[in-house]
Write an enzyme that holds these catalytic residues in place. Sequence first.
Site, mmCIF file in Angstrom:
data_model
loop_
_atom_site.group_PDB
_atom_site.id
_atom_site.type_symbol
_atom_site.label_atom_id
_atom_site.label_comp_id
_atom_site.label_asym_id
_atom_site.label_seq_id
_atom_site.Cartn_x
_atom_site.Cartn_y
_atom_site.Cartn_z
ATOM 1 N N TYR A 23 0.841 -1.162 0.029
ATOM 2 C CA TYR A 23 0.087 -0.127 0.027
ATOM 3 C C TYR A 23 0.846 1.230 -0.089
ATOM 4 O O TYR A 23 0.298 2.317 -0.214
ATOM 5 C CB TYR A 23 -0.972 -0.028 1.096
ATOM 6 C CG TYR A 23 -2.088 -1.163 1.089
ATOM 7 C CD1 TYR A 23 -2.891 -1.216 0.162
ATOM 8 C CD2 TYR A 23 -1.981 -2.224 2.147
ATOM 9 C CE1 TYR A 23 -3.699 -2.374 0.037
ATOM 10 C CE2 TYR A 23 -2.874 -3.301 2.089
ATOM 11 C CZ TYR A 23 -3.614 -3.327 1.164
ATOM 12 O OH TYR A 23 -4.679 -4.040 1.127
ATOM 13 N N HIS A 101 -8.940 1.423 -5.709
ATOM 14 C CA HIS A 101 -8.049 0.555 -4.850
ATOM 15 C C HIS A 101 -6.757 0.741 -5.198
ATOM 16 O O HIS A 101 -6.133 0.942 -6.391
ATOM 17 C CB HIS A 101 -8.129 -0.791 -5.050
ATOM 18 C CG HIS A 101 -9.544 -1.499 -5.060
ATOM 19 N ND1 HIS A 101 -10.334 -1.452 -3.983
ATOM 20 C CD2 HIS A 101 -10.718 -1.443 -6.210
ATOM 21 C CE1 HIS A 101 -11.307 -1.922 -4.190
ATOM 22 N NE2 HIS A 101 -11.852 -2.041 -5.366
HETATM 23 C C1 DQA Z 1 -7.730 -2.365 -1.068
HETATM 24 C C2 DQA Z 1 -7.841 -3.736 -1.601
HETATM 25 C C3 DQA Z 1 -8.768 -4.799 -0.508
HETATM 26 O O1 DQA Z 1 -8.493 -6.115 -1.216
HETATM 27 C C4 DQA Z 1 -8.356 -4.650 0.638
HETATM 28 O O2 DQA Z 1 -9.156 -5.347 1.613
HETATM 29 C C5 DQA Z 1 -7.905 -3.444 1.323
HETATM 30 C C6 DQA Z 1 -7.352 -2.246 0.105
HETATM 31 C C7 DQA Z 1 -6.839 -1.440 -1.975
HETATM 32 O O3 DQA Z 1 -6.979 -0.250 -1.997
HETATM 33 O O4 DQA Z 1 -5.953 -1.915 -2.572
HETATM 34 O O5 DQA Z 1 -8.183 -2.958 2.374
HETATM 35 O O6 DQA Z 1 -9.039 -1.703 -1.343
#
Ligand code: DQA
Length: 146
Positions: A23, A101
């Site tokens: 992330y 995402h």
């Molecule tokens: C997310 C992807 C999701 O699968 C995960 O549960 C997240 C973050 C992303 O931003 O990549 O919490 O939404």
Amino acid sequence: MATILLINGPNLNLLGIRETSIYGNLSLANIESQVAGFVEASGHELDCFQSNHEGDIIDRIHLALEQGIAYIIINPAGFTHTSVAIRDAVLAVNIPFIEVHLSEPKSREPFRHYSYFSDIAQEVISGEGPDGYLKAAASAVKRLNH
Ligand code: DQA
């Protein structure tokens, strides 16, 4: 001038600390201020909301209707893959939205491959890290100005 609502779901309050190899290192506050800067420079306004609670996200979406929010950008995080109720909320208020995402869920574990939002989103932006939020904001502004 329109107001865009940016919603971030569970665990995204820990951006910058949480699984940084997936992330990244930017905090949510940093991302929100970048997006707000862009939206304001475009002559619109940004409201930001993050919650770890499904019902609170639903309540925020309902409030958006009362407030006349023109557009929603949402990263439902883990709720992407589980929440019929948040899907129903965005359908209920009938406010157009973009799903964002940071990572590319389709390249990760199989349980992340299905989204309850993608078929009703105007656009899905994934796998672009924090830039994805700015891309979403640019697209939302473009659609609003159209
Ligand atoms: C997310 C992807 C999701 O699968 C995960 O549960 C997240 C973050 C992303 O931003 O990549 O919490 O939404």
